[in-house]
Motif scaffolding. Structure first.
Motif, PDB file in Angstrom:
ATOM      1  N   MET A   1      10.397   1.096  -3.905  1.00  0.00           N
ATOM      2  CA  MET A   1      10.269   0.603  -2.546  1.00  0.00           C
ATOM      3  C   MET A   1       8.861   0.783  -2.004  1.00  0.00           C
ATOM      4  SD  MET A   1      13.812   1.709  -0.670  1.00  0.00           S
ATOM      5  CE  MET A   1      13.568   3.452  -0.977  1.00  0.00           C
ATOM      6  N   GLY A   2       8.211   1.867  -2.376  1.00  0.00           N
ATOM      7  CA  GLY A   2       6.880   2.117  -1.861  1.00  0.00           C
ATOM      8  C   GLY A   2       5.842   1.136  -2.362  1.00  0.00           C
ATOM      9  N   ASN A   3       6.106   0.503  -3.512  1.00  0.00           N
ATOM     10  CA  ASN A   3       5.131  -0.440  -4.066  1.00  0.00           C
ATOM     11  C   ASN A   3       4.968  -1.678  -3.192  1.00  0.00           C
ATOM     12  OD1 ASN A   3       4.468   1.072  -6.341  1.00  0.00           O
ATOM     13  ND2 ASN A   3       6.228   0.304  -7.489  1.00  0.00           N
ATOM     14  N   MET A   4       5.963  -1.944  -2.328  1.00  0.00           N
ATOM     15  CA  MET A   4       5.837  -3.107  -1.448  1.00  0.00           C
ATOM     16  C   MET A   4       4.646  -2.941  -0.511  1.00  0.00           C
ATOM     17  SD  MET A   4       9.789  -4.026  -0.499  1.00  0.00           S
ATOM     18  CE  MET A   4      10.112  -2.385   0.152  1.00  0.00           C
ATOM     19  N   GLY A   5       4.448  -1.738   0.016  1.00  0.00           N
ATOM     20  CA  GLY A   5       3.308  -1.489   0.886  1.00  0.00           C
ATOM     21  C   GLY A   5       1.991  -1.525   0.137  1.00  0.00           C
ATOM     22  N   ALA A   6       1.992  -1.027  -1.101  1.00  0.00           N
ATOM     23  CA  ALA A   6       0.758  -1.036  -1.898  1.00  0.00           C
ATOM     24  C   ALA A   6       0.382  -2.443  -2.331  1.00  0.00           C
ATOM     25  CB  ALA A   6       0.929  -0.130  -3.117  1.00  0.00           C
ATOM     26  N   ASP A   7       1.385  -3.278  -2.629  1.00  0.00           N
ATOM     27  CA  ASP A   7       1.093  -4.655  -3.051  1.00  0.00           C
ATOM     28  C   ASP A   7       0.495  -5.490  -1.932  1.00  0.00           C
ATOM     29  OD1 ASP A   7       2.083  -4.028  -5.529  1.00  0.00           O
ATOM     30  OD2 ASP A   7       4.079  -4.841  -5.154  1.00  0.00           O
ATOM     31  N   LEU A   8       0.699  -5.067  -0.693  1.00  0.00           N
ATOM     32  CA  LEU A   8       0.142  -5.814   0.439  1.00  0.00           C
ATOM     33  C   LEU A   8      -1.376  -5.909   0.357  1.00  0.00           C
ATOM     34  CD1 LEU A   8       0.652  -7.139   3.271  1.00  0.00           C
ATOM     35  CD2 LEU A   8       0.353  -4.851   4.235  1.00  0.00           C
ATOM     36  N   PHE A   9      -2.020  -4.861  -0.147  1.00  0.00           N
ATOM     37  CA  PHE A   9      -3.480  -4.817  -0.175  1.00  0.00           C
ATOM     38  C   PHE A   9      -4.074  -5.564  -1.360  1.00  0.00           C
ATOM     39  CE2 PHE A   9      -2.090  -1.228   2.337  1.00  0.00           C
ATOM     40  CZ  PHE A   9      -2.933  -1.299   3.434  1.00  0.00           C
ATOM     41  N   GLU A  10      -3.206  -6.150  -2.193  1.00  0.00           N
ATOM     42  CA  GLU A  10      -3.688  -6.996  -3.277  1.00  0.00           C
ATOM     43  C   GLU A  10      -3.845  -8.444  -2.833  1.00  0.00           C
ATOM     44  OE1 GLU A  10      -4.614  -5.761  -6.106  1.00  0.00           O
ATOM     45  OE2 GLU A  10      -3.906  -3.720  -5.639  1.00  0.00           O
ATOM     46  N   MET A  11      -3.335  -8.787  -1.651  1.00  0.00           N
ATOM     47  CA  MET A  11      -3.416 -10.162  -1.157  1.00  0.00           C
ATOM     48  C   MET A  11      -4.813 -10.463  -0.639  1.00  0.00           C
ATOM     49  SD  MET A  11       0.227 -10.473   0.832  1.00  0.00           S
ATOM     50  CE  MET A  11       1.780 -10.177  -0.029  1.00  0.00           C
ATOM     51  N   SER A  12      -5.258 -11.690  -0.862  1.00  0.00           N
ATOM     52  CA  SER A  12      -6.629 -12.070  -0.508  1.00  0.00           C
ATOM     53  C   SER A  12      -6.847 -12.066   0.999  1.00  0.00           C
ATOM     54  CB  SER A  12      -6.949 -13.455  -1.086  1.00  0.00           C
ATOM     55  OG  SER A  12      -6.040 -14.432  -0.592  1.00  0.00           O
ATOM     56  N   TRP A  13      -5.851 -12.509   1.767  1.00  0.00           N
ATOM     57  CA  TRP A  13      -6.054 -12.568   3.212  1.00  0.00           C
ATOM     58  C   TRP A  13      -6.085 -11.170   3.819  1.00  0.00           C
ATOM     59  CZ3 TRP A  13      -2.267 -10.605   6.439  1.00  0.00           C
ATOM     60  CH2 TRP A  13      -1.016 -10.406   5.872  1.00  0.00           C
ATOM     61  N   VAL A  14      -5.365 -10.219   3.240  1.00  0.00           N
ATOM     62  CA  VAL A  14      -5.429  -8.833   3.714  1.00  0.00           C
ATOM     63  C   VAL A  14      -6.810  -8.248   3.406  1.00  0.00           C
ATOM     64  CG1 VAL A  14      -4.450  -6.526   3.464  1.00  0.00           C
ATOM     65  CG2 VAL A  14      -2.947  -8.518   3.489  1.00  0.00           C
ATOM     66  N   GLN A  15      -7.323  -8.543   2.229  1.00  0.00           N
ATOM     67  CA  GLN A  15      -8.665  -8.076   1.885  1.00  0.00           C
ATOM     68  C   GLN A  15      -9.719  -8.678   2.805  1.00  0.00           C
ATOM     69  OE1 GLN A  15      -9.121  -9.019  -2.270  1.00  0.00           O
ATOM     70  NE2 GLN A  15      -7.649  -7.454  -2.943  1.00  0.00           N
ATOM     71  N   SER A  16      -9.497  -9.923   3.250  1.00  0.00           N
ATOM     72  CA  SER A  16     -10.428 -10.551   4.192  1.00  0.00           C
ATOM     73  C   SER A  16     -10.389  -9.845   5.544  1.00  0.00           C
ATOM     74  CB  SER A  16     -10.085 -12.030   4.363  1.00  0.00           C
ATOM     75  OG  SER A  16     -10.176 -12.721   3.135  1.00  0.00           O
ATOM     76  N   ILE A  17      -9.184  -9.457   5.984  1.00  0.00           N
ATOM     77  CA  ILE A  17      -9.060  -8.726   7.245  1.00  0.00           C
ATOM     78  C   ILE A  17      -9.769  -7.382   7.154  1.00  0.00           C
ATOM     79  CG2 ILE A  17      -7.402  -7.592   8.780  1.00  0.00           C
ATOM     80  CD1 ILE A  17      -5.443  -9.825   8.183  1.00  0.00           C
ATOM     81  N   ILE A  18      -9.559  -6.696   6.037  1.00  0.00           N
ATOM     82  CA  ILE A  18     -10.220  -5.398   5.857  1.00  0.00           C
ATOM     83  C   ILE A  18     -11.736  -5.565   5.832  1.00  0.00           C
ATOM     84  CG2 ILE A  18     -10.531  -3.472   4.252  1.00  0.00           C
ATOM     85  CD1 ILE A  18      -7.622  -3.780   3.449  1.00  0.00           C
ATOM     86  N   LEU A  19     -12.216  -6.639   5.183  1.00  0.00           N
ATOM     87  CA  LEU A  19     -13.655  -6.884   5.125  1.00  0.00           C
ATOM     88  C   LEU A  19     -14.235  -7.125   6.517  1.00  0.00           C
ATOM     89  CD1 LEU A  19     -16.111  -7.272   3.276  1.00  0.00           C
ATOM     90  CD2 LEU A  19     -15.512  -9.713   3.143  1.00  0.00           C
ATOM     91  N   PHE A  20     -13.477  -7.810   7.366  1.00  0.00           N
ATOM     92  CA  PHE A  20     -13.930  -8.030   8.743  1.00  0.00           C
ATOM     93  C   PHE A  20     -14.120  -6.702   9.478  1.00  0.00           C
ATOM     94  CE2 PHE A  20     -12.532  -8.237  13.191  1.00  0.00           C
ATOM     95  CZ  PHE A  20     -13.536  -9.030  13.729  1.00  0.00           C
ATOM     96  N   PHE A  21     -13.160  -5.801   9.336  1.00  0.00           N
ATOM     97  CA  PHE A  21     -13.266  -4.518  10.023  1.00  0.00           C
ATOM     98  C   PHE A  21     -14.321  -3.624   9.371  1.00  0.00           C
ATOM     99  CE2 PHE A  21      -9.045  -5.792  11.557  1.00  0.00           C
ATOM    100  CZ  PHE A  21      -9.217  -5.552  12.904  1.00  0.00           C
ATOM    101  N   VAL A  22     -14.607  -3.837   8.091  1.00  0.00           N
ATOM    102  CA  VAL A  22     -15.720  -3.114   7.458  1.00  0.00           C
ATOM    103  C   VAL A  22     -17.041  -3.538   8.089  1.00  0.00           C
ATOM    104  CG1 VAL A  22     -17.020  -2.861   5.322  1.00  0.00           C
ATOM    105  CG2 VAL A  22     -14.536  -2.658   5.290  1.00  0.00           C
ATOM    106  N   TYR A  23     -17.229  -4.856   8.288  1.00  0.00           N
ATOM    107  CA  TYR A  23     -18.446  -5.337   8.955  1.00  0.00           C
ATOM    108  C   TYR A  23     -18.531  -4.802  10.382  1.00  0.00           C
ATOM    109  CZ  TYR A  23     -19.143  -8.624   5.091  1.00  0.00           C
ATOM    110  OH  TYR A  23     -19.367  -9.175   3.861  1.00  0.00           O
ATOM    111  N   LEU A  24     -17.386  -4.787  11.077  1.00  0.00           N
ATOM    112  CA  LEU A  24     -17.368  -4.247  12.433  1.00  0.00           C
ATOM    113  C   LEU A  24     -17.744  -2.773  12.434  1.00  0.00           C
ATOM    114  CD1 LEU A  24     -16.697  -4.499  15.467  1.00  0.00           C
ATOM    115  CD2 LEU A  24     -14.306  -4.022  14.873  1.00  0.00           C
TER     116      LEU A  24
END
Length: 267
Positions: A1-24
């Motif tokens: 069950m816990g892998n569902m949360g970890a798999d979220l960060f493999e998605m490209s759009w999630v990585q794009s959101i994280i990249l935005f907050f990294v720039y911020l």
């Protein structure tokens, strides 16, 4: 069950959101670094400034802004991996929560009815033959499993929110204000600890419930109380407090930036 949360960060759009907050975060860090230099200069004129402390705060801020988007995700994946290995060792090789639960359901299906299930000692009640008791145990089991399931389902989203909120602290870290960022770190640790303990306690309850039903139910129900216990020890897994503190930090960053811009423009 816990892998569902970890798999979220493999998605490209999630990585794009994280990249935005990294720039911020980098933008806030640079702004905070400039403000820290001004504050150090002002305090140095009165004899209270310390270039060493300002440099140490700058280094701390650089490490924080470089790691705040990476360490939480990797720490969460590590906790899920350790939890999977531990539960495999408890329940048997290549046996997860779904396998243990399906074995219990198979035993109940083989019984044919609630009366037969109570008489075949599926849950270890022995002399208790009431079908109502068996139904009560099944309802409690379903409640405990579903509660932990939905908690794991939303944990990846909570971690993403915490990473987004953590970027707002990068203005205060190079200035030496670390209380909010330390509280944010505690929330990350609390989230990973909860992810590790909840599934472990749940599968331990499923293993015990076949021999000692009430003891196993107690373990399964206690899995849902782990976030509240962690909060009592300062490891809050919610985002409510952090959102208020981060909003105040962002407002302070905007006000300080306006002040510096006006001071430079006046000169």
């Amino acid at each position: 069950m816990g892998n569902m949360g970890a798999d979220l960060f493999e998605m490209s759009w999630v990585q794009s959101i994280i990249l935005f907050f990294v720039y911020l975060a980098w933008a806030l860090y640079v702004t905070g670094l400039v403000v820290s230099a001004f504050e150090c200069g002002i305090e140095y004129q009165s004899g209270r400034g310390s270039i060493k402390d300002a440099a140490m705060n700058a280094i701390k801020g650089f490490m924080a802004v470089g790691l705040f988007s990476v360490v939480p995700v990797e720490l969460y994946k590590l906790s899920i991996s350790l939890q999977s290995s531990l539960t495999d060792g408890i329940s048997g090789f290549d046996t997860d929560i779904g396998t243990v639960a399906s074995n219990i359901i198979s035993d109940l299906s083989a019984a044919g009815s609630l009366e037969n299930a109570s008489s075949t000692n599926v849950f270890g009640f022995g002399a208790v033959t009431s079908p109502i008791m068996i139904l009560f145990v099944l309802i409690l089991m379903g409640y405990a499993v579903i509660k932990v399931f939905f908690a794991n389902l939303k944990r990846g989203g909570i971690l993403l929110i915490q990473i987004a909120v953590g970027s707002l602290y990068m203005f205060s870290v190079p200035r030496g204000y670390l209380d909010g960022f330390v509280s944010w770190c505690k929330q990350i640790v609390g989230l990973c600890l909860t992810a590790f303990l909840q599934s472990t306690i749940l599968i331990a309850g499923l293993m015990v419930v076949k021999e000692h039903a009430l003891l196993g139910l107690g373990l399964m129900l206690s899995a849902g109380e782990i976030p509240r216990i962690a909060e009592a020890f300062g490891l809050d897994t919610s985002t409510k407090t952090n959102l208020m503190s981060a909003a105040y930090t962002a407002q302070t960053a905007v006000n300080m930036t306006r002040t510096v811009v006006k001071a430079v423009g006046a000169k």
